[in-house]
Design a protein around this motif. Structure first.
Motif, short mmCIF file in Angstrom:
data_model
loop_
_atom_site.label_atom_id
_atom_site.label_comp_id
_atom_site.label_asym_id
_atom_site.label_seq_id
_atom_site.Cartn_x
_atom_site.Cartn_y
_atom_site.Cartn_z
N MET A 49 -13.20 -2.20 -9.94
CA MET A 49 -12.08 -1.32 -10.21
C MET A 49 -11.35 -0.96 -8.91
SD MET A 49 -10.64 -0.06 -12.73
CE MET A 49 -9.45 1.15 -13.14
N GLU A 50 -12.13 -0.79 -7.83
CA GLU A 50 -11.51 -0.46 -6.55
C GLU A 50 -10.62 -1.61 -6.08
OE1 GLU A 50 -14.08 0.78 -3.42
OE2 GLU A 50 -15.23 2.09 -4.74
N PHE A 51 -11.05 -2.83 -6.33
CA PHE A 51 -10.28 -3.99 -5.91
C PHE A 51 -8.92 -4.04 -6.62
CE2 PHE A 51 -9.07 -8.47 -6.51
CZ PHE A 51 -8.87 -8.81 -5.18
N ILE A 52 -8.91 -3.76 -7.92
CA ILE A 52 -7.66 -3.80 -8.69
C ILE A 52 -6.72 -2.69 -8.24
CG2 ILE A 52 -6.67 -3.54 -11.00
CD1 ILE A 52 -9.21 -4.87 -12.09
N SER A 53 -7.22 -1.49 -8.04
CA SER A 53 -6.36 -0.40 -7.60
C SER A 53 -5.84 -0.66 -6.19
CB SER A 53 -7.09 0.94 -7.68
OG SER A 53 -8.19 0.94 -6.81
N SER A 54 -6.66 -1.24 -5.34
CA SER A 54 -6.23 -1.57 -3.99
C SER A 54 -5.15 -2.65 -4.02
CB SER A 54 -7.44 -2.06 -3.18
OG SER A 54 -7.01 -2.53 -1.92
N LEU A 55 -5.31 -3.63 -4.89
CA LEU A 55 -4.33 -4.70 -5.02
C LEU A 55 -2.99 -4.17 -5.54
CD1 LEU A 55 -3.91 -7.79 -4.81
CD2 LEU A 55 -4.58 -7.93 -7.20
N TYR A 111 -1.87 -1.08 -5.30
CA TYR A 111 -1.29 -0.25 -4.24
C TYR A 111 -0.64 -1.13 -3.17
CZ TYR A 111 -0.95 3.08 -0.42
OH TYR A 111 -0.48 3.85 0.60
N THR A 112 -1.30 -2.20 -2.76
CA THR A 112 -0.76 -3.10 -1.75
C THR A 112 0.53 -3.75 -2.23
OG1 THR A 112 -2.99 -3.56 -0.97
CG2 THR A 112 -1.28 -5.10 -0.31
N ILE A 113 0.57 -4.17 -3.48
CA ILE A 113 1.77 -4.79 -4.03
C ILE A 113 2.92 -3.79 -4.08
CG2 ILE A 113 2.77 -5.78 -6.14
CD1 ILE A 113 0.05 -7.18 -6.58
N LEU A 114 2.67 -2.57 -4.52
CA LEU A 114 3.72 -1.56 -4.60
C LEU A 114 4.27 -1.21 -3.22
CD1 LEU A 114 2.38 0.90 -7.31
CD2 LEU A 114 4.35 -0.61 -7.47
N VAL A 115 3.39 -0.91 -2.29
CA VAL A 115 3.83 -0.55 -0.94
C VAL A 115 4.52 -1.74 -0.27
CG1 VAL A 115 3.03 0.14 1.35
CG2 VAL A 115 2.12 1.26 -0.69
N GLY A 116 3.99 -2.93 -0.42
CA GLY A 116 4.60 -4.13 0.15
C GLY A 116 5.96 -4.41 -0.45
N GLY A 117 6.10 -4.23 -1.76
CA GLY A 117 7.39 -4.44 -2.42
C GLY A 117 8.44 -3.47 -1.93
N ILE A 118 8.07 -2.22 -1.80
CA ILE A 118 9.01 -1.21 -1.28
C ILE A 118 9.39 -1.54 0.15
CG2 ILE A 118 9.23 1.22 -0.64
CD1 ILE A 118 7.48 1.85 -3.11
N PHE A 119 8.42 -1.93 0.96
CA PHE A 119 8.69 -2.29 2.36
C PHE A 119 9.63 -3.48 2.46
CE2 PHE A 119 7.44 -4.38 6.38
CZ PHE A 119 7.76 -3.35 7.25
N VAL A 120 9.42 -4.51 1.65
CA VAL A 120 10.29 -5.69 1.66
C VAL A 120 11.70 -5.32 1.21
CG1 VAL A 120 10.70 -7.91 0.51
CG2 VAL A 120 8.45 -7.38 1.40
#
Length: 95
Positions: A1-7, A9-18
């Motif tokens: 579950m931690e892996f999915i939430s981390s993934l 979060y990374t996609i959301l923050v990365g998308g906003i950054f891009v």
């Protein structure tokens, strides 16, 4: 579950950054010609745009277009950030 939430979060923050990087690049170094043409068509959506010509291009400053519609021919200046400015004809001084 931690892996999915981390993934997620990374996609959301990365998308906003891009998205922010793309917007800043357009704002600082000028926009792409295709995006400017789409912005002009969106700006004149109530009128039938027949032809769009680029008259002058100064990177990082502005791009000047001539837009031919059914009714008239107009000049439009697009500044960085896709800000559309209508060009008004200068009145000649009367003596």
């Amino acid at each position: 579950m931690e892996f999915i939430s981390s993934l997620i979060y990374t996609i959301l923050v990365g998308g906003i950054f891009v998205f922010i990087l793309i917007y800043l690049y357009d704002w600082l170094f000028g926009e792409k010609h295709d995006k400017q043409i789409r912005k002009i068509h969106k700006y004149y959506q109530k009128e039938n745009v027949q032809k769009v010509e680029m008259l002058e291009h100064q990177p990082k400053k502005f791009t000047l277009y001539q837009v031919k519609t059914d009714k008239e021919t107009k000049r439009v200046k697009i500044k960085p950030g896709y800000k559309v400015i209508k060009m008004v004809k200068k009145k000649e001084p009367t003596h």
